[in-house]
Design a protein around this motif. Structure first.
Motif, PDB file in Angstrom:
ATOM      1  N   ASN A   1      49.657 138.373 -25.214  1.00 53.09           N
ATOM      2  CA  ASN A   1      49.237 137.299 -24.438  1.00 53.09           C
ATOM      3  C   ASN A   1      47.798 136.415 -24.179  1.00 53.09           C
ATOM      4  OD1 ASN A   1      49.010 139.220 -22.120  1.00 53.09           O
ATOM      5  ND2 ASN A   1      47.640 138.216 -21.399  1.00 53.09           N
TER       6      ASN A   1
ATOM      7  N   ARG B   1      40.288 138.630 -27.090  1.00 51.77           N
ATOM      8  CA  ARG B   1      40.374 139.339 -26.360  1.00 51.77           C
ATOM      9  C   ARG B   1      38.727 139.833 -26.846  1.00 51.77           C
ATOM     10  NH1 ARG B   1      43.533 143.987 -24.001  1.00 51.77           N
ATOM     11  NH2 ARG B   1      43.382 144.966 -23.532  1.00 51.77           N
TER      12      ARG B   1
ATOM     13  N   SER C   1      49.056 144.017 -23.964  1.00 56.14           N
ATOM     14  CA  SER C   1      50.242 142.948 -23.594  1.00 56.14           C
ATOM     15  C   SER C   1      49.526 141.225 -24.937  1.00 56.14           C
ATOM     16  CB  SER C   1      49.261 142.546 -22.349  1.00 56.14           C
ATOM     17  OG  SER C   1      48.344 141.936 -22.012  1.00 56.14           O
TER      18      SER C   1
ATOM     19  N   LYS D   1      44.528 137.532 -29.748  1.00 54.56           N
ATOM     20  CA  LYS D   1      44.153 137.819 -28.153  1.00 54.56           C
ATOM     21  C   LYS D   1      42.849 137.106 -27.608  1.00 54.56           C
ATOM     22  CE  LYS D   1      44.896 141.047 -25.880  1.00 54.56           C
ATOM     23  NZ  LYS D   1      45.650 141.099 -24.180  1.00 54.56           N
TER      24      LYS D   1
ATOM     25  N   SER E   1      50.612 138.720 -18.049  1.00 53.34           N
ATOM     26  CA  SER E   1      50.539 138.807 -19.263  1.00 53.34           C
ATOM     27  C   SER E   1      52.826 138.491 -19.652  1.00 53.34           C
ATOM     28  CB  SER E   1      51.488 140.901 -19.482  1.00 53.34           C
ATOM     29  OG  SER E   1      49.723 140.986 -18.837  1.00 53.34           O
TER      30      SER E   1
ATOM     31  N   HIS F   1      42.068 137.834 -13.678  1.00 50.81           N
ATOM     32  CA  HIS F   1      43.024 138.132 -15.247  1.00 50.81           C
ATOM     33  C   HIS F   1      44.264 137.882 -14.685  1.00 50.81           C
ATOM     34  CE1 HIS F   1      42.368 140.728 -18.767  1.00 50.81           C
ATOM     35  NE2 HIS F   1      43.591 141.817 -18.522  1.00 50.81           N
TER      36      HIS F   1
HETATM   37 MG    MG Z   1      46.322 142.236 -20.928  1.00 48.73          MG
END
Ligand code: MG
Ligand code: AMP
Length: 330
Positions: free
Chosen positions: A143, A57, A141, A55, A149, A233
């Motif tokens: 993505n 992330r 999620s 991700k 998302s 976001h």
């Molecule tokens: Mg998310």
């Protein structure tokens, strides 16, 4: 470049195969009733590290752990009566509980926080995966971090198609916005960290106490309590401008802009007029919101003008929250 992701239909054979991928420490993107999740064994720190890598992330952003049975909640978290009441009322369903974590939960899952977020999803395909894998599944999620998302398998492939190998297709997600997150570590002072389809009014009714909104401010070095609360976001690349009310006249003379109404507006169809639900029903709006934002983001408009939901319904809180994040810059 790596091989593209394969999309699997939910046949018993495919579900068994994908459960095997999860048991072997792999990643599987799969539908939940809220949005598509990118799942891995929540008890395997190495598997969960792959979620963050795929991700992009930041490791400060904790994951939600998905479970199939209530006994698993007690294995992962220190449970109290408020949490039990909410689980009883809304599980399986789009509600995530934040509770003190037990040591079995790897630090990477909770981003080093002493709490863990847990949810029992209602989507039959995700539940089947949980049952076959016999594991709690961490799943944010599916993505790239920060983008809208995904609510279809095609959305997952568009964002992560070169970074993951397995996508389970369960059709469009029926709720369409991420779960409600409520912090119930202190049962007397619950806090709504992220609005979703389970409304604050519902939580207050079940708990019999007021539910505060937003995370308590924590020290800056600690991981943020609810990363879904980042101002920017769920964001399209195209600038988003929000309006309390749109009228068909707004769209005239601004063909390079898209105008997104909650309900179908009166008057002739125009190429730059869109709506989220024919009758403006907020369930339909939530269900289609992310798909419409994605489609318009790819359509080459200069700006997306979107009408906010009227505040009479609890679901409006979730919709307007996602719209505000989509519109936030920087
Ligand atoms: Mg998310
Ligand atoms: P995503 O599914 O991508 O929206 O990410 C999962 C969300 O769960 C994050 O955005 C956080 O808001 C929330 N979350 C996960 N763990 C915790 C936790 N321990 N405390 C508070 N919020 C959490």
């Amino acid at each position: 470049m790596r091989a593209a992701a394969q999309i699997f239909s939910g046949t018993p054979r495919n579900l068994a195969r994908l459960a095997g991928v999860l048991r072997a420490g792999g990643l599987v993107a799969a539908p939940t009733e809220t949005v598509y999740g990118l799942a891995a064994n929540a008890l395997d720190a190495t598997a969960c590290a792959e979620i963050f890598r795929a991700k992009g992330r930041p490791s400060t952003d904790p994951l939600i752990v998905h479970i199939r049975a209530l006994v698993e909640l007690d294995e992962l978290a220190v449970v109290n009566d408020a949490a039990r009441a909410l689980a009883q009322a809304y599980w399986p369903g789009p509600l995530t509980l934040v509770l003190p974590k037990r040591p079995i939960v790897p630090a990477i899952v909770s981003a080093g926080l002493p709490s863990v977020a847990v949810r029992m999803p209602a989507h039959p395909m995700f539940r089947r995966l949980l049952q076959l894998a016999r594991l709690p599944l961490a799943a944010p999620s599916a993505n790239p971090f920060g983008y809208i998302s995904p609510t279809t398998a095609a959305h997952v492939r568009a964002g992560l198609g070169t970074r993951i190998r397995h996508i389970l297709d369960g059709g469009p997600c029926p709720v369409g916005v991420e779960s409600t997150i409520v912090d119930v570590r202190d049962p007397a002072r619950p806090r709504l960290l992220r609005p979703g389809a389970i409304t604050r009014a519902q939580l207050e009714k079940t708990l019999g106490v007021k539910v505060a909104v937003g995370a308590r401010r924590t020290a800056p070095h600690t991981a943020q309590l609810a990363p879904g609360l980042l101002p920017r976001h769920y964001s399209p690349r195209t600038p988003v401008i929000l309006h309390d009310r749109l009228a068909p006249g707004n769209a005239r003379g601004a063909a390079q802009d898209a105008w997104v109404f909650l309900a179908r507006p009166p008057g002739p169809r125009r190429a730059n007029i869109f709506w989220l639900d024919a009758r403006g029903d907020l369930r339909g709006v939530a269900r289609r919101l992310f798909a419409v934002l994605r489609r318009l983001d790819d359509a080459g408009f200069a700006r997306l003008h979107v009408e906010r939901a009227p505040d009479r319904d609890g679901l409006a809180h979730a919709i307007n929250d996602r719209l505000a994040r989509a519109a936030a810059r920087g």
